[in-house]
Design an enzyme around this catalytic site. Structure first.
Site, PDB file in Angstrom:
ATOM      1  N   LYS A 143     -19.942   1.787  10.618  1.00 20.08           N
ATOM      2  CA  LYS A 143     -19.350   2.984   9.886  1.00 20.08           C
ATOM      3  C   LYS A 143     -20.104   4.254  10.387  1.00 20.08           C
ATOM      4  CE  LYS A 143     -16.968   4.566   5.903  1.00 20.08           C
ATOM      5  NZ  LYS A 143     -16.568   4.330   4.201  1.00 20.08           N
ATOM      6  N   SER A 190     -12.061   4.138   2.941  1.00 16.09           N
ATOM      7  CA  SER A 190     -12.189   4.959   4.132  1.00 16.09           C
ATOM      8  C   SER A 190     -13.104   4.430   5.162  1.00 16.09           C
ATOM      9  CB  SER A 190     -13.421   6.068   3.624  1.00 16.09           C
ATOM     10  OG  SER A 190     -14.476   5.548   3.288  1.00 16.09           O
ATOM     11  N   SER A 207     -13.779   1.632  -0.667  1.00 17.80           N
ATOM     12  CA  SER A 207     -13.627   1.921   0.868  1.00 17.80           C
ATOM     13  C   SER A 207     -14.021   0.632   1.714  1.00 17.80           C
ATOM     14  CB  SER A 207     -14.466   3.067   1.200  1.00 17.80           C
ATOM     15  OG  SER A 207     -13.762   4.154   0.934  1.00 17.80           O
TER      16      SER A 207
HETATM   17  N1  GLN Z   1     -10.574   6.219  -1.498  1.00 21.33           N
HETATM   18  C1  GLN Z   1     -11.662   6.509  -2.545  1.00 21.33           C
HETATM   19  C2  GLN Z   1     -11.998   7.985  -2.414  1.00 21.33           C
HETATM   20  O1  GLN Z   1     -11.372   8.543  -1.764  1.00 21.33           O
HETATM   21  C3  GLN Z   1     -12.993   5.754  -2.332  1.00 21.33           C
HETATM   22  C4  GLN Z   1     -13.731   6.043  -0.908  1.00 21.33           C
HETATM   23  C5  GLN Z   1     -14.947   5.357  -0.867  1.00 21.33           C
HETATM   24  O2  GLN Z   1     -15.066   4.298  -1.523  1.00 21.33           O
HETATM   25  N2  GLN Z   1     -15.704   5.766   0.034  1.00 21.33           N
HETATM   26  O3  GLN Z   1     -12.991   8.471  -2.910  1.00 21.33           O
END
Ligand code: GLN
Length: 478
Positions: free
Chosen positions: A72, A147, A171
């Site tokens: 990532k 994400s 994420s």
């Molecule tokens: N979808 C969640 C957010 O938008 C989690 C994001 C993540 O785990 N980086 O904060």
């Protein structure tokens, strides 16, 4: 080929890591224009593979010998551009490797490329990327989740057997569920955050993706362990992650009532039932448990995460990193750089976090979120006095269509309803593919007490064995 077999054959001298890397890059070249999992591949991948080949010839046996890994793009890679999918970091060449990257390299892995994400890991669909959305390899009109959507898609598409993501509120687990891959988030502090670009430091953990439990255990085991460069890194001995189905028999799993009521699709509820029936015949016991404070989890998460983000993102000032927009005086430079450099979702988070922390509102928002967080952690601890693991859906539905949640941020945030509580409590969890609905994969989430990662892998291995890997398929891309 899976990572376990690849590493074995490279170590045995039956496979040249250069060929492995070549095949991975060729598949990316052929198919990734449709998926867009990668922001960039690593121009050094072939020469790194050659070095691995030499180390093996000199007699080294390396746990990830020649295994191509997708990373990532919020994990810093020395000399390889790292952008967090943000315009503000365009062109940023990190001067060092994240600890997880050093560990991968030491284990013989080859970094094949950097994957797409929601800008600064803020999102649930990989659509909030400055460089465009990633597609779900199972259905190119749907999101891969986020994400870490690029890493999940790269594994689902067979570009690599394993990948790294980060998990602040789900994420890794949510995109794993949407792409039919396994996703693991360890206990807070188990994997070093050194070199993981900070989003919400009290919640962030690096996590892993794979298409088999054995592969997931192999790469996770390489990454786990103390790192003096991360003040929140745990000293405790690292578990074996044997992924042993025999040890799973006799475990007691709590079904979390609050996550099984409204909002789930039929396929998700069927997957829970099937999982329970299959494992009951293998000697796993199931009971129902309740976590009443779960209903506060999403609100608490979006206060804590944005508060921490508003502080962490203050460092992007046009002076230290990446892009700079010169505009008169220093104030203008800062303002213009941030105005042009951040996307709309990141700005929304900074505004919300700044508000939650502002004097006059601190107690009403941030303070209450911390109290909810403590209560949640306590309820998890009480549940784990009765059961060895908890089971919930990873997400209430399968992957949603592209653009369908962009108009309503609240709906996007609700994608994380089943995952955020785990980060607030700092617990380890794993999402495993456990069904299909209208041709799309579905995932279930196992949660363990802190430091008890072994149990997650034992149950995942048992489920994989009894279902003969039926839910662990490559996406039908070719
Ligand atoms: N979808 C969640 C957010 O938008 C989690 C994001 C993540 O785990 N980086 O904060």
């Amino acid at each position: 080929m899976d990572a376990v077999s690849l590493a074995r054959q490279v170590n045995d001298g039956k496979l040249d890591p250069r060929d492995v890397v070549h095949d991975s890059l060729a598949r990316i070249q052929r198919l990734d224009s449709r998926v867009r999992a990668f922001l960039r591949t690593n121009p050094q991948a072939e020469s790194e593979a050659e070095r691995v080949g030499r180390r093996v010839q000199e007699g080294g046996s390396l746990p990830l010998a020649g295994v191509p890994v997708a990373v990532k793009d919020n994990l810093v890679t020395r000399g390889l551009e790292t952008t967090c999918a943000s315009a503000i970091l365009e062109g940023f060449l990190p001067p060092y490797d994240a600890t997880v990257i050093s560990r991968l390299r030491a284990a013989g892995a080859v970094i094949i490329g950097k994957t797409n994400l929601d800008e600064f890991a803020m999102g649930s669909s990989t659509e909030y990327s400055h460089y465009g959305a990633t597609r779900n390899p199972w259905d190119l009109d749907r999101v891969p989740g986020g994400s870490s959507g690029g890493s999940a898609a790269a594994v689902a598409a067979g570009f690599v057997p394993v990948a790294l993501g980060s998990d602040t509120g789900g994420s890794v687990r949510q995109p794993a569920a949407f792409t039919g891959t396994l996703g693991f988030k360890p206990t807070y502090g188990r994997i070093s955050r050194y070199g993981l670009v900070a989003f919400a430091s009290s919640l962030d953990q690096v996590g892993t993706f794979a298409r088999s439990t054995a592969d997931l255990a192999l790469i996770s085991r390489v990454l786990m362990g103390h790192d003096p460069a991360d003040a929140t890194s745990l000293q405790e001995a690292v578990p074996e992650l044997a992924a042993d189905p025999v040890s799973a028999r006799g475990l007691k799993i709590g079904l979390v009532r609050e996550t099984l009521s409204e909002g789930n699709s039929d396929g998700v509820l069927d997957a829970i039932d099937r999982f329970r029936k299959l494992l009951e015949t293998e000697g796993v016991r199931f009971v129902e448990v309740s976590l009443p404070s779960l209903r506060y989890a999403l609100a608490a998460y979006y206060l804590v995460a944005t508060a921490e983000a508003s502080s962490n993102l203050a460092r992007y000032d046009g002076v230290h990193y990446g892009k700079r927009e010169a505009a008169g005086d220093v104030g203008g430079l800062l303002q213009q750089t941030r105005e042009k450099g951040f996307g709309p979702e990141v700005k929304r988070r900074i505004l919300m976090g700044t508000f939650a922390l502002s004097s006059g509102y601190y107690d009403a928002y941030y303070g209450r979120a911390l109290r909810a967080r403590r209560r949640l952690a306590l309820e998890f601890a009480q549940a784990f006095a009765e059961v060895d693991l908890l089971l919930t859906p990873t997400t209430p539905t399968p992957a949603f269509p592209l653009a369908s949640r962009l108009a309503d941020p609240m709906e996007m945030y609700l994608s994380d309803v089943d995952t955020v509580a785990v980060n607030l409590a700092g617990l380890p969890a794993l999402s495993l593919p456990a069904g299909f609905e209208a041709g799309l994969p579905l995932g279930l989430q196992l949660i363990a007490p802190a430091l008890m990662e072994d149990r997650l892998f034992d149950i995942a291995a048992l489920f994989e064995e009894v279902t003969e890997g039926a839910y662990l398929q490559l996406a039908p891309l070719d």
